[in-house]
Write a protein that holds these residues in place. Sequence first.
Motif, PDB file in Angstrom:
ATOM      1  N   LEU A  18      32.976  32.373  50.627  1.00 59.43           N
ATOM      2  CA  LEU A  18      33.134  33.421  49.620  1.00 59.43           C
ATOM      3  C   LEU A  18      31.870  34.264  49.677  1.00 59.43           C
ATOM      4  CD1 LEU A  18      35.150  34.298  47.348  1.00 59.43           C
ATOM      5  CD2 LEU A  18      33.688  33.050  45.754  1.00 59.43           C
ATOM      6  N   VAL A  19      32.007  35.565  50.007  1.00 62.63           N
ATOM      7  CA  VAL A  19      30.844  36.402  50.297  1.00 62.63           C
ATOM      8  C   VAL A  19      30.899  37.684  49.476  1.00 62.63           C
ATOM      9  CG1 VAL A  19      29.489  37.521  52.105  1.00 62.63           C
ATOM     10  CG2 VAL A  19      30.913  35.530  52.680  1.00 62.63           C
ATOM     11  N   PRO A  20      30.047  37.834  48.444  1.00 58.17           N
ATOM     12  CA  PRO A  20      29.990  39.101  47.707  1.00 58.17           C
ATOM     13  C   PRO A  20      29.245  40.153  48.526  1.00 58.17           C
ATOM     14  CG  PRO A  20      28.332  37.584  46.860  1.00 58.17           C
ATOM     15  CD  PRO A  20      29.116  36.826  47.911  1.00 58.17           C
ATOM     16  N   ILE A  21      29.742  41.394  48.491  1.00 60.45           N
ATOM     17  CA  ILE A  21      29.210  42.455  49.343  1.00 60.45           C
ATOM     18  C   ILE A  21      28.954  43.699  48.507  1.00 60.45           C
ATOM     19  CG2 ILE A  21      29.719  43.960  51.316  1.00 60.45           C
ATOM     20  CD1 ILE A  21      31.785  41.582  52.072  1.00 60.45           C
ATOM     21  N   CYS A  22      27.698  44.145  48.484  1.00 63.15           N
ATOM     22  CA  CYS A  22      27.321  45.345  47.720  1.00 63.15           C
ATOM     23  C   CYS A  22      27.828  45.238  46.290  1.00 63.15           C
ATOM     24  CB  CYS A  22      27.859  46.608  48.392  1.00 63.15           C
ATOM     25  SG  CYS A  22      27.257  46.878  50.083  1.00 63.15           S
ATOM     26  N   ALA A  23      27.680  44.065  45.705  1.00 61.54           N
ATOM     27  CA  ALA A  23      28.314  43.766  44.416  1.00 61.54           C
ATOM     28  C   ALA A  23      27.309  43.739  43.282  1.00 61.54           C
ATOM     29  CB  ALA A  23      29.049  42.425  44.497  1.00 61.54           C
ATOM     30  N   GLY A  24      27.483  44.651  42.314  1.00 59.87           N
ATOM     31  CA  GLY A  24      26.698  44.640  41.095  1.00 59.87           C
ATOM     32  C   GLY A  24      27.287  43.684  40.079  1.00 59.87           C
ATOM     33  N   PRO A  25      26.676  43.604  38.894  1.00 57.67           N
ATOM     34  CA  PRO A  25      27.109  42.611  37.893  1.00 57.67           C
ATOM     35  C   PRO A  25      28.576  42.714  37.502  1.00 57.67           C
ATOM     36  CG  PRO A  25      24.953  43.481  37.316  1.00 57.67           C
ATOM     37  CD  PRO A  25      25.434  44.297  38.475  1.00 57.67           C
ATOM     38  N   ARG A  26      29.107  43.929  37.300  1.00 59.39           N
ATOM     39  CA  ARG A  26      30.500  44.052  36.890  1.00 59.39           C
ATOM     40  C   ARG A  26      31.447  43.641  38.012  1.00 59.39           C
ATOM     41  NH1 ARG A  26      31.972  49.508  33.924  1.00 59.39           N
ATOM     42  NH2 ARG A  26      31.020  50.444  35.777  1.00 59.39           N
ATOM     43  N   ALA A  27      31.110  44.015  39.237  1.00 52.22           N
ATOM     44  CA  ALA A  27      31.945  43.609  40.366  1.00 52.22           C
ATOM     45  C   ALA A  27      31.923  42.100  40.529  1.00 52.22           C
ATOM     46  CB  ALA A  27      31.456  44.289  41.640  1.00 52.22           C
ATOM     47  N   VAL A  28      30.745  41.490  40.388  1.00 51.70           N
ATOM     48  CA  VAL A  28      30.634  40.040  40.515  1.00 51.70           C
ATOM     49  C   VAL A  28      31.500  39.353  39.469  1.00 51.70           C
ATOM     50  CG1 VAL A  28      29.075  38.081  40.193  1.00 51.70           C
ATOM     51  CG2 VAL A  28      28.372  40.006  41.628  1.00 51.70           C
ATOM     52  N   ARG A  29      31.486  39.852  38.257  1.00 51.95           N
ATOM     53  CA  ARG A  29      32.305  39.224  37.204  1.00 51.95           C
ATOM     54  C   ARG A  29      33.791  39.321  37.552  1.00 51.95           C
ATOM     55  NH1 ARG A  29      31.581  37.191  32.394  1.00 51.95           N
ATOM     56  NH2 ARG A  29      29.350  37.746  32.451  1.00 51.95           N
ATOM     57  N   ALA A  30      34.212  40.461  38.063  1.00 55.51           N
ATOM     58  CA  ALA A  30      35.620  40.613  38.446  1.00 55.51           C
ATOM     59  C   ALA A  30      35.976  39.668  39.586  1.00 55.51           C
ATOM     60  CB  ALA A  30      35.883  42.061  38.852  1.00 55.51           C
ATOM     61  N   PHE A  31      35.076  39.535  40.550  1.00 56.67           N
ATOM     62  CA  PHE A  31      35.341  38.631  41.673  1.00 56.67           C
ATOM     63  C   PHE A  31      35.367  37.177  41.197  1.00 56.67           C
ATOM     64  CE2 PHE A  31      33.182  42.018  44.480  1.00 56.67           C
ATOM     65  CZ  PHE A  31      34.387  42.694  44.651  1.00 56.67           C
ATOM     66  N   ALA A  32      34.490  36.827  40.263  1.00 53.31           N
ATOM     67  CA  ALA A  32      34.485  35.463  39.732  1.00 53.31           C
ATOM     68  C   ALA A  32      35.789  35.163  38.996  1.00 53.31           C
ATOM     69  CB  ALA A  32      33.283  35.267  38.804  1.00 53.31           C
ATOM     70  N   ASP A  33      36.285  36.129  38.220  1.00 53.14           N
ATOM     71  CA  ASP A  33      37.560  35.932  37.512  1.00 53.14           C
ATOM     72  C   ASP A  33      38.692  35.694  38.512  1.00 53.14           C
ATOM     73  OD1 ASP A  33      36.306  36.279  35.093  1.00 53.14           O
ATOM     74  OD2 ASP A  33      36.891  38.389  34.874  1.00 53.14           O
ATOM     75  N   ARG A  34      38.713  36.477  39.574  1.00 54.52           N
ATOM     76  CA  ARG A  34      39.768  36.319  40.582  1.00 54.52           C
ATOM     77  C   ARG A  34      39.627  34.970  41.284  1.00 54.52           C
ATOM     78  NH1 ARG A  34      43.405  39.646  42.983  1.00 54.52           N
ATOM     79  NH2 ARG A  34      42.612  41.413  41.761  1.00 54.52           N
ATOM     80  N   ALA A  35      38.387  34.568  41.601  1.00 54.13           N
ATOM     81  CA  ALA A  35      38.160  33.295  42.289  1.00 54.13           C
ATOM     82  C   ALA A  35      38.576  32.113  41.422  1.00 54.13           C
ATOM     83  CB  ALA A  35      36.686  33.175  42.679  1.00 54.13           C
TER      84      ALA A  35
END
Length: 281
Positions: free
Chosen positions: A68-85
């Motif tokens: 699982l690799v976050p890319i160019c991800a700020g705090p809001r994007a990270v939260r959205a990716f965490a919810d999806r994960a």
Amino acid sequence: MTQTTSRVLEPSDLNAALAVLDREPVTNAFVTSRVQVAGLDPWRLGGEMWGWYEDGMLTSLCYAGANLVPICAGPRAVRAFADRARRAGRRCSSIVGPADATSRLWRLLEPSWGPAREVRRRQPLMVTDRMSDRVAPDPHVRRVRKDEMDAIMPACVAMFTEEVGISPLAGDGGLLYQARVAELVGTGRSFARFDADGRVVFKAEIGAATDRACQIQGVWVAPEYRGRGLAAPGMAAVLRYALTDIAPVASLYVNDFNTAARRTYHRVGFEEAGAFMSVLF
């Protein structure tokens, strides 16, 4: 499109995804190299690519495959990716990426995905675009030939087990790992020095390659040859191949506690340019 949203990207999103990846070509070399070859089709890519949109524009990505690799991800994007994960459940064997985004992602996922087998919070990202005049390349380090798979495979397994803490032969008996090693050998991105009996004494690979950057991985010296000064000349040789034949910039990341390796890479010409983080399951 709402003001902010995330979704699974489709093959038609390829150009937009490549534009995001191209913002940080060195940091993103691993994922970029996969996308350039496979596109965004999940079957070919080996996982999904998630996208985060702001005002209708794709601004961040997250590769969701074996890693699982976050890319160019700020705090809001990270939260959205965490919810999806969280909704999808853990399917990866690790979370890895730039330290800040990966740390935020892990804080959000740890309550449901933890505990991890190991967390490596700071792994310096080291980069160079030139050879050092302090270390001469080892003339005995060369590309591994396809008929040398039987020699290089045990060295790769030993390196992986020592570095990650588990054998790559677990699970499927090593079929996927052997295929990956064969791919690197077949594309001329596996390098080694052999002794008189044909055993590997030093090896490394260029694991990811784009036209802008490549990433060296799997650096290993056979235990009985450690302390003999093989690592720095070996790395210099691999770096020469990388800069001459592959890309204008070479990178690698290393555990912060591995002071000997960090000294070696500094001698060869690498400088720290950021940090990664890895969460191993």
